[in-house]
Design an enzyme around this catalytic site. Structure first.
Site, mmCIF file in Angstrom:
data_model
loop_
_atom_site.group_PDB
_atom_site.id
_atom_site.type_symbol
_atom_site.label_atom_id
_atom_site.label_comp_id
_atom_site.label_asym_id
_atom_site.label_seq_id
_atom_site.Cartn_x
_atom_site.Cartn_y
_atom_site.Cartn_z
ATOM 1 N N ASN A 1 42.187 27.256 32.220
ATOM 2 C CA ASN A 1 42.034 26.747 30.860
ATOM 3 C C ASN A 1 43.340 26.205 30.297
ATOM 4 O O ASN A 1 43.334 25.291 29.492
ATOM 5 C CB ASN A 1 41.502 27.845 29.940
ATOM 6 N N TYR B 1 26.392 38.843 39.006
ATOM 7 C CA TYR B 1 25.866 38.230 37.793
ATOM 8 C C TYR B 1 24.365 37.986 37.897
ATOM 9 O O TYR B 1 23.857 37.636 38.954
ATOM 10 C CB TYR B 1 26.593 36.900 37.520
ATOM 11 N N GLY C 1 32.665 32.737 36.384
ATOM 12 C CA GLY C 1 33.783 31.801 36.530
ATOM 13 C C GLY C 1 34.207 31.722 37.988
ATOM 14 O O GLY C 1 34.383 32.753 38.643
ATOM 15 N N ASP D 1 36.952 30.967 39.311
ATOM 16 C CA ASP D 1 38.243 31.612 39.604
ATOM 17 C C ASP D 1 38.040 33.104 39.864
ATOM 18 O O ASP D 1 38.666 33.692 40.756
ATOM 19 C CB ASP D 1 39.268 31.363 38.483
ATOM 20 N N ARG D 2 37.141 33.706 39.108
ATOM 21 C CA ARG D 2 36.838 35.127 39.341
ATOM 22 C C ARG D 2 36.154 35.321 40.683
ATOM 23 O O ARG D 2 36.416 36.286 41.408
ATOM 24 C CB ARG D 2 35.928 35.656 38.219
ATOM 25 N N ASP E 1 42.754 39.235 36.899
ATOM 26 C CA ASP E 1 43.418 37.942 36.716
ATOM 27 C C ASP E 1 43.952 37.863 35.289
ATOM 28 O O ASP E 1 43.193 37.874 34.321
ATOM 29 C CB ASP E 1 42.408 36.806 36.976
#
Ligand SMILES: Nc1ncnc2c1ncn2[C@@H]1O[C@H](COP(=O)(O)OP(=O)(O)OP(=O)(O)O)[C@@H](O)[C@H]1O
Ligand SMILES: CC(C)(CO)[C@@H](O)C(=O)NCCC(=O)O
Ligand SMILES: [K+]
EC number: 2.7.1.33
Length: 279
Positions: free
Chosen positions: A9, A92, A99, A101-102, A120
């Site tokens: 972000n 999930y 996300g 990145d996760r 993170d």
């Protein structure tokens, strides 16, 4: 060369990796702008034969970046969150909403350590859990240090936490605004990480190794009591695991992977939790 891109972000991080030797040749970061474009501040695309991308920026940013790169680079791999990959089952309800990145961090952590707690510390702080066997439980999202500080609007935005300050000093009550804010947000972050780790290990009856990444990983590391390792390239590790291109990667090696930290035994984690609940 392989160009790895981690579009967050705040910052878009990149590194160039040599296909033959698997060595990292250069790295850098540029602001994730509305219209992010490869320019003078990112590497020369003429030497790049493949790109791997993890992006949590707006869809349009990724689309534009990919369109632009496809004109210059033969292989462009874009990571996506999936219901299952590399032995990990996404926790999930709607797996694609996790996300990426996760997801990359969880996959890298699992490949390195088996079950893990992947933290993170970026614009947001995310804490994800993967059990031995590959079940991803889901995780926690909180504002990162910079966002917490900005949200207070006390004019302390540019007074950073001294990365060399002892974590003990950060535990003291601040005697001016900047210290009160810095010590406050630091405690909010590290105590949440310590507590969340203990709660989930207790719930699941397993002591997991913790891995830390992101722009604030080093400073957060000083206050995290749980044994852990800092792995700046953890998101890139997920890209390597998903799209292995070099010999080393095909053999399962991820650049810059730390030694797996030895977690403390579950009984100690539980004792710590019980003690903190008495207070
Ligand atoms: N030069 C820098 N510019 C901005 N933030 C920095 C810089 N150096 C360190 N930081 C810290 O790093 C954090 C941002 O980390 P990181 O680069 O991992 O963010 P990000 O990847 O954009 O975030 P996210 O992944 O949550 O979108 C900020 O909270 C800030 O405190
Ligand atoms: C939480 C962030 C911003 C952390 O970079 C990113 O992973 C993201 O935009 N995730 C989507 C929401 C989710 O993971 O549930
Ligand atoms: K990140």
């Amino acid at each position: 060369m392989i160009l790895d891109l981690d579009i967050g972000n705040t910052l878009s991080k990149w590194r160039l990796k040599d296909v033959t030797s698997s060595e990292i040749r250069s790295r850098g970061a540029v602001w994730t702008r509305e219209e992010w474009r490869p320019g003078a501040d990112i590497p020369d695309l003429d030497v790049v034969e493949a790109v791997r991308i993890s992006s949590v920026a707006r869809a349009a940013v990724l689309e534009e970046t990919v369109a632009l790169l496809r004109r210059r680079v033969r292989h462009v791999h874009v990571a996506r969150s999936a219901p299952e990959a590399l032995g990990v089952v996404n926790g999930y309800e709607e797996p694609h909403r996790l996300g990426v990145d996760r997801w990359m961090g969880a996959l890298a952590g699992y490949q390195l350590a088996g079950g893990c707690c992947a933290v993170d510390c970026g614009s947001a702080i995310t804490i994800d859990f993967v059990l031995p066997g590959g079940t991803h439980l889901g995780g926690f999202i909180m504002p990162g240090l910079r966002l917490m500080k900005e949200s207070l609007k006390l004019g302390t935005r540019n007074v950073a936490i001294d990365p060399d300050s002892e974590s003990d000093a950060l535990l003291e009550p601040g005697r001016r605004t900047a210290d009160a804010v810095n010590h406050g947000i630091y405690m909010a972050a590290v105590s949440a990480i310590n507590r969340i780790y203990s709660e989930v290990c207790d719930q699941q009856s397993v002591a997991l190794p913790m891995l830390l990444t992101g722009g604030d990983a080093r400073v957060v590391s000083r206050g995290v009591q749980v044994p852990h390792a800092v792995w700046p390239d953890m998101v890139y590790g997920g890209l390597e695991a998903c799209f292995p291109l070099t010999l080393a990667e095909r053999a399962g090696k991820m650049s810059g992977a730390p030694r797996v930290p030895e977690p403390v035994v579950l009984e100690k984690i539980r004792a710590g939790l019980a003690f903190s609940m008495l207070l």
